[in-house]
Motif scaffolding. Structure first.
Motif, PDB file in Angstrom:
ATOM      1  N   VAL A  70      12.962   3.009   7.884  1.00 49.38           N
ATOM      2  CA  VAL A  70      12.194   1.784   7.686  1.00 49.38           C
ATOM      3  C   VAL A  70      11.792   1.217   9.041  1.00 49.38           C
ATOM      4  CG1 VAL A  70      14.283   0.333   7.522  1.00 49.38           C
ATOM      5  CG2 VAL A  70      12.140  -0.495   6.566  1.00 49.38           C
ATOM      6  N   CYS A  71      10.520   0.868   9.156  1.00 50.80           N
ATOM      7  CA  CYS A  71       9.979   0.269  10.374  1.00 50.80           C
ATOM      8  C   CYS A  71       9.826  -1.222  10.136  1.00 50.80           C
ATOM      9  CB  CYS A  71       8.632   0.903  10.729  1.00 50.80           C
ATOM     10  SG  CYS A  71       7.880   0.225  12.237  1.00 50.80           S
ATOM     11  N   GLN A 111       0.858  -1.183   0.000  1.00 49.45           N
ATOM     12  CA  GLN A 111       0.000   0.000   0.000  1.00 49.45           C
ATOM     13  C   GLN A 111       0.893   1.231   0.000  1.00 49.45           C
ATOM     14  OE1 GLN A 111      -2.320  -0.579   3.584  1.00 49.45           O
ATOM     15  NE2 GLN A 111      -3.990  -1.550   2.475  1.00 49.45           N
ATOM     16  N   HIS A 112       0.456   2.259  -0.733  1.00 47.38           N
ATOM     17  CA  HIS A 112       1.253   3.479  -0.828  1.00 47.38           C
ATOM     18  C   HIS A 112       0.356   4.685  -0.539  1.00 47.38           C
ATOM     19  CE1 HIS A 112       4.357   1.010  -2.719  1.00 47.38           C
ATOM     20  NE2 HIS A 112       3.399   0.514  -3.483  1.00 47.38           N
ATOM     21  N   THR A 140       4.824   7.348   2.295  1.00 49.70           N
ATOM     22  CA  THR A 140       4.751   6.135   3.114  1.00 49.70           C
ATOM     23  C   THR A 140       4.340   4.947   2.268  1.00 49.70           C
ATOM     24  OG1 THR A 140       4.061   7.482   5.011  1.00 49.70           O
ATOM     25  CG2 THR A 140       3.770   5.105   5.200  1.00 49.70           C
ATOM     26  N   SER A 141       5.070   3.854   2.412  1.00 47.71           N
ATOM     27  CA  SER A 141       4.730   2.604   1.718  1.00 47.71           C
ATOM     28  C   SER A 141       4.775   1.467   2.718  1.00 47.71           C
ATOM     29  CB  SER A 141       5.714   2.326   0.574  1.00 47.71           C
ATOM     30  OG  SER A 141       5.657   3.343  -0.408  1.00 47.71           O
ATOM     31  N   LYS A 142       3.724   0.669   2.725  1.00 46.11           N
ATOM     32  CA  LYS A 142       3.665  -0.493   3.624  1.00 46.11           C
ATOM     33  C   LYS A 142       3.668  -1.758   2.772  1.00 46.11           C
ATOM     34  CE  LYS A 142       1.411  -0.875   7.578  1.00 46.11           C
ATOM     35  NZ  LYS A 142       0.399  -1.079   8.660  1.00 46.11           N
ATOM     36  N   LEU A 169       8.155   1.721   4.825  1.00 46.19           N
ATOM     37  CA  LEU A 169       9.127   2.733   4.417  1.00 46.19           C
ATOM     38  C   LEU A 169       8.515   4.109   4.612  1.00 46.19           C
ATOM     39  CD1 LEU A 169      11.649   3.881   2.964  1.00 46.19           C
ATOM     40  CD2 LEU A 169      10.477   3.417   0.789  1.00 46.19           C
ATOM     41  N   MET A 170       9.236   4.973   5.324  1.00 41.75           N
ATOM     42  CA  MET A 170       8.778   6.342   5.560  1.00 41.75           C
ATOM     43  C   MET A 170       9.828   7.304   5.015  1.00 41.75           C
ATOM     44  SD  MET A 170       7.461   5.637   9.445  1.00 41.75           S
ATOM     45  CE  MET A 170       8.873   4.545   9.718  1.00 41.75           C
ATOM     46  N   ARG A 171       9.432   8.078   4.028  1.00 46.84           N
ATOM     47  CA  ARG A 171      10.340   9.058   3.422  1.00 46.84           C
ATOM     48  C   ARG A 171      10.195  10.380   4.177  1.00 46.84           C
ATOM     49  NH1 ARG A 171       8.300   5.802  -0.694  1.00 46.84           N
ATOM     50  NH2 ARG A 171       9.843   4.997  -2.185  1.00 46.84           N
ATOM     51  N   GLN A 172      11.162  10.661   5.038  1.00 43.34           N
ATOM     52  CA  GLN A 172      11.122  11.858   5.872  1.00 43.34           C
ATOM     53  C   GLN A 172      12.011  12.943   5.267  1.00 43.34           C
ATOM     54  OE1 GLN A 172       9.177  11.512   8.560  1.00 43.34           O
ATOM     55  NE2 GLN A 172       9.445   9.516   9.507  1.00 43.34           N
TER      56      GLN A 172
END
Length: 350
Positions: free
Chosen positions: A108-109, A75-76, A82-84, A99-102
């Motif tokens: 990455v969590c 999911q994006h 954010t991408s899960k 993935l979290m683009r800050q």
């Protein structure tokens, strides 16, 4: 005649790989070469390891395996930040990786268990219970999967948060293997200070982690300012009540010099009232700590609601009035299944 089972190489340190190669007659330095292929270069086939002779590659292929992940779902968020991913291991067990683009880099969590046994009343990860622990290699594989995606954009992972499904300290040895391995120069050479680990408060393991000598950031899930409420929200509080958790956190801060982050999920009508803010301030005043307020991502199966914006602001301001270090978690991915475990639970339920 029974064919001997092949050994999994992914997740081994270079020295362990060198030891595993001895029966094949390969030189010890090949251990580091192979580790670099696996971790630095993302290679998943022995035939691609071109600095090994062809007969050596054949021996490796006949004796070892290299774990590969498959993507079951993704999911994006609409803003692209954010991408899960739901990633499956060879046994088809799957975990979520985010993935979290800050603005300060890519984070990455990652998950450390398939499911979770903690039973927290607000979390989707616990809905199906605990299936199994992940190995150190399986934890690392999530990070490298995301890193390979980022390489295509000429980017890389800058930080890791061990906050996905599962209780990291309940899988202590495998999590420590992962943390030490990703720090190696032949892996991602990631600074320990770029890693944050979140725990529900397993006191013996927090104390053990403090003695490891690695300055990772420790985040402790608090979610309530008193034992009665915390036990309702987090059954682990029966084993390790608040006083013990705070004491272990203070010891960790003293030994490592790292400020503890206490996570506090705000739930409407449960723990978001002024009385709770005042109790929380009394609990943490004078400690080397910061408070991270997290408005709940509602999980339909749990029936818990998000506080009104005015209640969130009031809670935050009351803590700041007591001169506490407070942050309100920046929300990312709210238009996808944002809560830990939601995507996995959704796919399993279909």
């Amino acid at each position: 005649m029974i064919t001997p089972a092949k050994t999994e190489l992914f997740g081994l340190f270079a020295a362990e790989t060198a030891e595993a190669l001895k029966p094949l007659g390969l030189e010890p330095y090949r251990g580091k070469q192979i580790a670099e292929w696996l971790y630095k270069h993302g290679v998943r086939e022995f035939d691609t390891m071109t600095n090994l002779a062809k007969d050596q590659r054949t021996k490796l292929r006949n004796s070892f395996t290299i774990m590969k992940l498959s993507q079951k779902a993704a999911q994006h968020s609409r803003d692209g930040k954010t991408s899960k991913f739901l990633l499956a291991f060879p046994d088809d067990m799957a975990v979520e990786t985010v993935l979290m683009r800050q603005h300060y880099g890519n984070s990455v969590c990652i998950s450390t268990q398939v499911g979770c046994a903690m039973g927290c009343s607000f979390c989707a990860s616990t809905l199906g219970g605990l299936a199994r622990n992940l190995t150190g290699g399986e934890i690392l594989a999530q990070v490298l999967y995301i890193n390979e995606l980022l390489k295509q954009e000429e980017h890389k992972i800058d930080s890791i948060v061990i906050m996905g499904s599962g209780e990291p300290l309940a899988n202590y040895d495998n999590v420590m293997r992962f943390i030490r391995l990703i720090h190696e120069p032949y892996c991602l050479n990631l600074s320990y200070r770029s890693i944050t680990l979140s725990t529900a408060g397993l006191v013996p393991e927090i104390n053990k982690l403090a003695d490891e000598g690695i300055p990772i950031t420790l985040s402790i899930s608090l979610h309530a300012p008193n034992n009665e409420l915390r036990t309702r929200l987090m059954p682990v509080n029966k084993r390790y009540p608040l006083e013990q958790v705070i004491a272990a956190g203070s010891r960790y801060a003293q030994i490592t010099g790292r400020r503890i982050t206490y996570e506090y999920t705000l739930i409407a009508g449960i723990n978001d009232q002024p009385v709770h803010a005042r109790e929380l301030a009394m609990l943490l005043k004078g400690h080397l700590a910061s408070i991270n307020l997290i408005p709940i991502n509602p999980v339909p199966e749990r029936g818990l609601l998000r506080p009104a914006p005015s209640d969130i602001s009031r809670f935050e301001q009351l803590l700041k009035n007591e001169h506490l270090n407070v942050t309100l978690r920046r929300e990312m991915g709210t238009d996808i299944d944002a809560a830990c475990g939601q995507l996995r639970h959704k796919i399993l339920s279909e």
